[in-house]
Design a protein around this motif. Structure first.
Motif, PDB file in Angstrom:
ATOM      1  N   LEU A  93      46.682  42.167  36.211  1.00 10.76           N
ATOM      2  CA  LEU A  93      47.853  42.656  35.950  1.00 10.76           C
ATOM      3  C   LEU A  93      48.492  43.323  37.033  1.00 10.76           C
ATOM      4  O   LEU A  93      49.544  44.113  36.919  1.00 10.76           O
ATOM      5  N   MET A  94      47.336  43.680  38.161  1.00 16.39           N
ATOM      6  CA  MET A  94      47.266  44.588  39.335  1.00 16.39           C
ATOM      7  C   MET A  94      47.095  44.052  40.344  1.00 16.39           C
ATOM      8  O   MET A  94      47.159  43.500  40.545  1.00 16.39           O
ATOM      9  N   ALA A  95      48.812  44.556  41.726  1.00 14.31           N
ATOM     10  CA  ALA A  95      48.863  43.757  42.570  1.00 14.31           C
ATOM     11  C   ALA A  95      47.766  44.655  43.348  1.00 14.31           C
ATOM     12  O   ALA A  95      47.523  46.166  43.853  1.00 14.31           O
ATOM     13  N   CYS A  96      47.288  43.807  44.604  1.00 17.50           N
ATOM     14  CA  CYS A  96      46.137  43.463  45.111  1.00 17.50           C
ATOM     15  C   CYS A  96      46.624  44.976  46.355  1.00 17.50           C
ATOM     16  O   CYS A  96      46.283  45.884  46.518  1.00 17.50           O
ATOM     17  N   CYS A  97      48.085  45.185  47.263  1.00 14.74           N
ATOM     18  CA  CYS A  97      48.698  45.044  47.636  1.00 14.74           C
ATOM     19  C   CYS A  97      50.048  45.654  47.190  1.00 14.74           C
ATOM     20  O   CYS A  97      50.604  45.025  46.836  1.00 14.74           O
ATOM     21  N   GLY A  98      50.207  47.131  47.477  1.00 16.39           N
ATOM     22  CA  GLY A  98      51.334  47.956  47.154  1.00 16.39           C
ATOM     23  C   GLY A  98      50.749  49.886  46.987  1.00 16.39           C
ATOM     24  O   GLY A  98      50.622  49.334  47.472  1.00 16.39           O
ATOM     25  N   TYR A  99      51.823  50.043  46.241  1.00 15.99           N
ATOM     26  CA  TYR A  99      51.823  51.765  46.509  1.00 15.99           C
ATOM     27  C   TYR A  99      52.039  52.146  44.379  1.00 15.99           C
ATOM     28  O   TYR A  99      52.755  51.326  43.331  1.00 15.99           O
ATOM     29  N   GLY A 100      50.911  52.499  44.170  1.00 16.46           N
ATOM     30  CA  GLY A 100      51.023  53.653  42.964  1.00 16.46           C
ATOM     31  C   GLY A 100      49.663  53.151  42.123  1.00 16.46           C
ATOM     32  O   GLY A 100      49.400  54.183  40.766  1.00 16.46           O
ATOM     33  N   GLY A 101      48.788  52.899  42.241  1.00 17.18           N
ATOM     34  CA  GLY A 101      47.983  52.519  41.179  1.00 17.18           C
ATOM     35  C   GLY A 101      47.347  51.536  40.479  1.00 17.18           C
ATOM     36  O   GLY A 101      48.875  51.348  39.768  1.00 17.18           O
ATOM     37  N   SER A 102      46.288  52.091  39.506  1.00 19.52           N
ATOM     38  CA  SER A 102      46.688  51.598  37.745  1.00 19.52           C
ATOM     39  C   SER A 102      47.877  52.247  37.213  1.00 19.52           C
ATOM     40  O   SER A 102      48.452  53.083  37.190  1.00 19.52           O
ATOM     41  N   PRO A 103      49.028  51.237  36.093  1.00 19.80           N
ATOM     42  CA  PRO A 103      47.938  49.546  35.959  1.00 19.80           C
ATOM     43  C   PRO A 103      48.002  48.701  36.494  1.00 19.80           C
ATOM     44  O   PRO A 103      47.739  47.846  37.150  1.00 19.80           O
ATOM     45  N   TYR A 104      49.629  48.693  37.634  1.00 23.27           N
ATOM     46  CA  TYR A 104      50.173  47.516  37.862  1.00 23.27           C
ATOM     47  C   TYR A 104      50.078  47.654  39.511  1.00 23.27           C
ATOM     48  O   TYR A 104      50.550  46.554  40.291  1.00 23.27           O
ATOM     49  N   ASN A 105      50.043  48.856  40.303  1.00 18.19           N
ATOM     50  CA  ASN A 105      50.329  48.942  41.816  1.00 18.19           C
ATOM     51  C   ASN A 105      51.147  48.992  41.875  1.00 18.19           C
ATOM     52  O   ASN A 105      50.860  47.447  43.458  1.00 18.19           O
ATOM     53  N   TYR A 106      52.555  48.562  41.662  1.00 18.29           N
ATOM     54  CA  TYR A 106      53.051  48.436  42.255  1.00 18.29           C
ATOM     55  C   TYR A 106      55.195  49.712  42.350  1.00 18.29           C
ATOM     56  O   TYR A 106      55.383  49.940  41.401  1.00 18.29           O
ATOM     57  N   ASN A 107      55.682  49.460  43.310  1.00 25.90           N
ATOM     58  CA  ASN A 107      56.596  50.732  43.210  1.00 25.90           C
ATOM     59  C   ASN A 107      57.667  49.831  44.143  1.00 25.90           C
ATOM     60  O   ASN A 107      57.674  49.435  45.280  1.00 25.90           O
ATOM     61  N   VAL A 108      58.667  49.497  43.643  1.00 33.82           N
ATOM     62  CA  VAL A 108      59.857  49.000  44.504  1.00 33.82           C
ATOM     63  C   VAL A 108      60.236  49.346  45.328  1.00 33.82           C
ATOM     64  O   VAL A 108      61.187  48.514  46.583  1.00 33.82           O
ATOM     65  N   LYS A 109      59.953  51.023  46.017  1.00 34.46           N
ATOM     66  CA  LYS A 109      60.348  51.746  47.266  1.00 34.46           C
ATOM     67  C   LYS A 109      59.280  51.452  48.163  1.00 34.46           C
ATOM     68  O   LYS A 109      59.307  51.473  49.821  1.00 34.46           O
ATOM     69  N   ARG A 127      39.366  40.387  43.615  1.00 35.08           N
ATOM     70  CA  ARG A 127      39.686  39.846  42.782  1.00 35.08           C
ATOM     71  C   ARG A 127      40.722  39.939  42.762  1.00 35.08           C
ATOM     72  O   ARG A 127      40.060  40.486  41.575  1.00 35.08           O
ATOM     73  N   PHE A 128      42.138  39.788  42.840  1.00 39.79           N
ATOM     74  CA  PHE A 128      42.801  39.870  42.015  1.00 39.79           C
ATOM     75  C   PHE A 128      44.033  38.953  42.226  1.00 39.79           C
ATOM     76  O   PHE A 128      43.321  37.743  42.838  1.00 39.79           O
ATOM     77  N   VAL A 129      44.845  38.141  40.843  1.00 40.28           N
ATOM     78  CA  VAL A 129      45.187  37.316  40.970  1.00 40.28           C
ATOM     79  C   VAL A 129      46.797  37.768  41.866  1.00 40.28           C
ATOM     80  O   VAL A 129      47.320  36.772  42.386  1.00 40.28           O
ATOM     81  N   SER A 130      47.698  38.611  41.453  1.00 45.29           N
ATOM     82  CA  SER A 130      48.412  39.147  42.475  1.00 45.29           C
ATOM     83  C   SER A 130      48.702  39.608  43.442  1.00 45.29           C
ATOM     84  O   SER A 130      46.941  40.442  44.099  1.00 45.29           O
ATOM     85  N   TYR A 142      51.016  35.028  43.899  1.00 45.60           N
ATOM     86  CA  TYR A 142      49.232  35.126  44.199  1.00 45.60           C
ATOM     87  C   TYR A 142      48.900  35.510  45.533  1.00 45.60           C
ATOM     88  O   TYR A 142      49.310  35.119  46.640  1.00 45.60           O
ATOM     89  N   THR A 143      47.161  36.515  45.763  1.00 45.60           N
ATOM     90  CA  THR A 143      46.731  35.985  46.588  1.00 45.60           C
ATOM     91  C   THR A 143      45.859  34.618  46.661  1.00 45.60           C
ATOM     92  O   THR A 143      46.238  33.975  45.561  1.00 45.60           O
ATOM     93  N   GLU A 144      45.408  33.961  47.331  1.00 43.98           N
ATOM     94  CA  GLU A 144      44.732  33.183  48.530  1.00 43.98           C
ATOM     95  C   GLU A 144      43.492  32.589  47.085  1.00 43.98           C
ATOM     96  O   GLU A 144      43.456  31.648  46.732  1.00 43.98           O
ATOM     97  N   THR A 145      42.406  33.423  46.666  1.00 48.54           N
ATOM     98  CA  THR A 145      41.854  33.221  45.262  1.00 48.54           C
ATOM     99  C   THR A 145      42.979  32.452  44.119  1.00 48.54           C
ATOM    100  O   THR A 145      41.760  31.133  43.901  1.00 48.54           O
ATOM    101  N   ALA A 146      43.662  33.273  43.879  1.00 46.45           N
ATOM    102  CA  ALA A 146      44.796  32.597  42.861  1.00 46.45           C
ATOM    103  C   ALA A 146      45.482  31.524  42.895  1.00 46.45           C
ATOM    104  O   ALA A 146      45.144  30.110  42.036  1.00 46.45           O
ATOM    105  N   ASN A 147      45.398  31.262  44.140  1.00 48.54           N
ATOM    106  CA  ASN A 147      46.477  29.984  44.454  1.00 48.54           C
ATOM    107  C   ASN A 147      45.796  28.827  44.664  1.00 48.54           C
ATOM    108  O   ASN A 147      45.949  27.169  44.752  1.00 48.54           O
ATOM    109  N   ALA A 148      44.040  29.618  44.971  1.00 47.89           N
ATOM    110  CA  ALA A 148      43.043  27.551  45.264  1.00 47.89           C
ATOM    111  C   ALA A 148      42.639  27.453  44.032  1.00 47.89           C
ATOM    112  O   ALA A 148      41.892  26.465  44.247  1.00 47.89           O
ATOM    113  N   ILE A 149      42.408  28.759  43.034  1.00 47.91           N
ATOM    114  CA  ILE A 149      41.781  28.446  41.739  1.00 47.91           C
ATOM    115  C   ILE A 149      42.979  27.201  41.066  1.00 47.91           C
ATOM    116  O   ILE A 149      43.054  26.127  40.149  1.00 47.91           O
TER     117      ILE A 149
END
Length: 372
Positions: A301-317, A333-336, A342-349
């Motif tokens: 449930l955590m973004a690979c690329c973003g800002y804010g760290g745990s738990p979601y690493n997402y910041n709209v700004k 290994r990230f889903v998001s 989604y990441t390429e790994t998740a998309n491949a699965i």
């Protein structure tokens, strides 16, 4: 841009390589029986946009998007390939170019992608809603047939009437309609009340393509919206399920999917000579969250690329690629990827599961759509 996470988990990387290798190994068998791939036309949103937003509006989408497979940004919102890319590769055809890419140097011989980031079905008169994408297709078809029947020495490079008749028409849209309703502050019941209108637009779109001569349709339902880091980080009142996803958002997605399934059944009865396959993307994607350990995803449930760290690493700004954002290690290994996509790994699965036919109704091998 900083690198946020480093994992030296050899097993995790090994699983990634094995899963990607299995996908690659799977492709020749499908490709071998697909000596003449179908022309493909895709309609949808950012889940299948292969560069339309950049080509059409010049919107900047830079690295780290595209860092894995393409080694550059292609306008895809992922670190690599999307589900539609893997599906095209399984048929041994070129990746779809966006319809709006006038500088791509292509004659769109293998089809075109009309999907655009942010697209919805409602309202139907705004860029780039499904109805607008269908209008673009009609123009594309008219112009292609005109050129294919001309005395132009390059006329064989354009799609013929036969190509359009035997083409595969893919539709992956509806997620943004649900998301937009919740974002406006609508309640769960208000959001669900909008779903019949969304389904009606998709149904009208399929009938329109049918009237244009289309007979082969591949339709994706919507994924678990409530598991996206973006939604989880922005919703204040969280009604979380056992896996940490927003229950109301996912419930609305399920209602949409049930209505979509029923619509496909109705169309199969009405359009007797059409092949209409709908794919349960929701179940596939939710399994990546619910069974994350089995796939080696450590923080589903955590973004690979973003800002804010745990738990979601997402910041709209400070979203992925913007100054101050962080990105996980390439072997992680990230889903998001960015909180939404989604990441390429998740998309491949996801692609492997789609190609397995276990999630298709009726169960249909994807290479069924090859021209014989």
């Amino acid at each position: 841009m900083a690198t946020l996470f480093h994992y030296s988990n050899t097993f995790s990387i090994f699983v990634t390589l094995v899963l990607l290798a299995l996908l690659v190994l799977r492709q020749p068998s499908a490709a071998a029986s697909c000596t003449t791939p179908p022309v493909i036309f895709n309609f949808g949103d950012s889940n299948s946009d292969t560069g339309g937003l950049v080509a059409g509006l010049g919107y900047p989408i830079g690295l780290p998007n595209g860092r894995l497979f393409f080694r550059r940004s292609t306008g895809r919102l992922s670190d690599g390939r999307l589900l539609i890319d893997f599906l095209c590769q399984s048929l041994n055809t070129n990746l779809l170019r966006p319809y709006l890419d006038s500088l791509g140097g292509t004659k769109f011989q293998n089809g075109a992608n009309f999907a655009i980031v942010g697209s919805t079905t409602l309202p139907k008169n705004v860029p780039f809603s499904l109805s607008i994408q269908l209008m673009q297709f009609s123009h594309f078809k008219s112009r292609s047939l005109e050129l294919a029947s001309s005395s132009n020495s390059l006329k064989s490079m354009y799609i013929s009437q036969d190509g359009f008749r035997n083409a595969l028409y893919m539709i992956d849209i509806g997620q943004n309609d649900i998301a937009r309703s919740f974002a406006k502050g609508n309640s769960y019941s208000q959001t669900v009340m909008l779903i019949p209108q969304v389904i009606s637009e998709i149904k009208s779109g399929i009938k329109r393509l049918y009237d244009e001569g289309g007979r082969k349709f591949w339709i994706h339902n919507t994924g678990p919206l409530g598991c996206l880091p973006q939604k989880l980080s922005m919703v204040k009142s969280k009604d979380l399920d056992q896996h940490g996803c927003l229950a109301s958002y996912n419930s609305a997605a399920k209602v949409f999917n049930q209505r979509l399934d029923h619509m496909c059944m109705e169309l199969r009865n009405q359009l007797k000579d059409a092949t209409i396959v709908n794919v349960d993307i929701y179940t596939i994607k939710y399994s990546l969250i619910a069974n994350s350990n089995e796939y080696g995803f450590e923080r589903p449930l955590m973004a690979c690329c973003g800002y804010g760290g745990s738990p979601y690493n997402y910041n709209v700004k400070i979203t992925c690629g913007h100054r101050g954002s962080n990105v996980c290690d390439k072997g992680s290994r990230f889903v998001s990827w960015d909180g939404i996509h989604y990441t390429e790994t998740a998309n491949a699965i996801v692609a492997m599961k789609v190609l397995s036919m276990h999630y298709s109704n009726p169960p249909t091998p994807f290479h069924f759509f090859c021209r014989h």
